[in-house]
Design a protein around this motif. Structure first.
Motif, mmCIF file in Angstrom:
data_model
loop_
_atom_site.group_PDB
_atom_site.id
_atom_site.type_symbol
_atom_site.label_atom_id
_atom_site.label_comp_id
_atom_site.label_asym_id
_atom_site.label_seq_id
_atom_site.Cartn_x
_atom_site.Cartn_y
_atom_site.Cartn_z
ATOM 1 N N GLN A 69 -1.240 2.578 4.315
ATOM 2 C CA GLN A 69 -0.810 1.190 4.156
ATOM 3 C C GLN A 69 0.586 1.111 3.536
ATOM 4 O O GLN A 69 1.411 0.310 3.964
ATOM 5 N N LEU A 70 0.846 1.964 2.544
ATOM 6 C CA LEU A 70 2.187 1.985 1.947
ATOM 7 C C LEU A 70 3.246 2.364 2.976
ATOM 8 O O LEU A 70 4.333 1.782 3.012
ATOM 9 N N LYS A 71 2.933 3.347 3.813
ATOM 10 C CA LYS A 71 3.910 3.803 4.817
ATOM 11 C C LYS A 71 4.193 2.721 5.848
ATOM 12 O O LYS A 71 5.348 2.477 6.206
ATOM 13 N N ILE A 72 3.168 2.063 6.342
ATOM 14 C CA ILE A 72 3.373 1.011 7.337
ATOM 15 C C ILE A 72 4.108 -0.172 6.721
ATOM 16 O O ILE A 72 4.993 -0.772 7.344
ATOM 17 N N MET A 73 3.786 -0.502 5.471
ATOM 18 C CA MET A 73 4.514 -1.557 4.770
ATOM 19 C C MET A 73 5.997 -1.199 4.692
ATOM 20 O O MET A 73 6.872 -2.031 4.960
ATOM 21 N N GLN A 74 6.269 0.044 4.353
ATOM 22 C CA GLN A 74 7.643 0.530 4.269
ATOM 23 C C GLN A 74 8.367 0.386 5.607
ATOM 24 O O GLN A 74 9.512 -0.060 5.662
ATOM 25 N N VAL A 109 0.854 -3.095 11.261
ATOM 26 C CA VAL A 109 0.404 -3.703 10.003
ATOM 27 C C VAL A 109 -1.023 -4.210 10.155
ATOM 28 O O VAL A 109 -1.883 -3.978 9.295
ATOM 29 N N TYR A 110 -1.304 -4.898 11.242
ATOM 30 C CA TYR A 110 -2.651 -5.422 11.476
ATOM 31 C C TYR A 110 -3.684 -4.288 11.463
ATOM 32 O O TYR A 110 -4.688 -4.369 10.752
ATOM 33 N N PHE A 111 -3.429 -3.235 12.231
ATOM 34 C CA PHE A 111 -4.413 -2.179 12.351
ATOM 35 C C PHE A 111 -4.595 -1.382 11.059
ATOM 36 O O PHE A 111 -5.705 -0.981 10.726
ATOM 37 N N ILE A 112 -3.541 -1.193 10.295
ATOM 38 C CA ILE A 112 -3.657 -0.398 9.085
ATOM 39 C C ILE A 112 -4.273 -1.188 7.928
ATOM 40 O O ILE A 112 -4.897 -0.628 7.045
ATOM 41 N N PHE A 113 -4.121 -2.514 7.952
ATOM 42 C CA PHE A 113 -4.653 -3.337 6.867
ATOM 43 C C PHE A 113 -5.980 -4.032 7.209
ATOM 44 O O PHE A 113 -6.563 -4.686 6.361
#
Length: 115
Positions: A69-74, A109-113
């Motif tokens: 989640q941190l990586k995708i947010m980044q 973002v959708y898939f990871i969160f």
């Protein structure tokens, strides 16, 4: 009043991305007549500030978010910082491809969160 973890993390990541974008690409505009190692040293100096923001962002964020989640947010923040940088600082034209890339990141973002 405590600032929510997602606000702290997101805010620090936005600021760190501003520094890193300038470190990675700013020399292409302002230092093109200098030796590459001069640009590299200046970029490393700018990147230091990026790390001073990014490391705490990830430490704070990891209390609530997974590593993925941190990586995708980044990555989503990176694109949102890069596009205005490219257009306004580097004078690059807007491309529809930025929209398609952003939509792909919205999907990421959708898939990871979602879980």
């Amino acid at each position: 009043m405590q600032i929510p973890v997602w606000v702290q993390t997101g805010g620090l990541l936005v600021l760190s991305n501003v520094f890193m974008t300038f470190a990675w690409y700013g020399h292409l505009k302002g230092l093109q007549n200098r030796a590459w190692y001069v640009a590299a040293l200046i970029s490393w100096g700018i990147a230091l500030f990026e790390y001073l923001l990014q490391v705490p962002a990830n430490r704070i964020g990891h209390t609530q978010f997974s590593l993925a989640q941190l990586k995708i947010m980044q990555e989503a923040i990176t694109l949102s910082v890069f596009v205005p940088f490219a257009m306004f600082y580097m004078n690059q034209p807007f491309k529809l491809d930025y929209v398609w890339a952003a939509l792909c990141l919205v999907g990421a973002v959708y898939f990871i969160f979602r879980s």
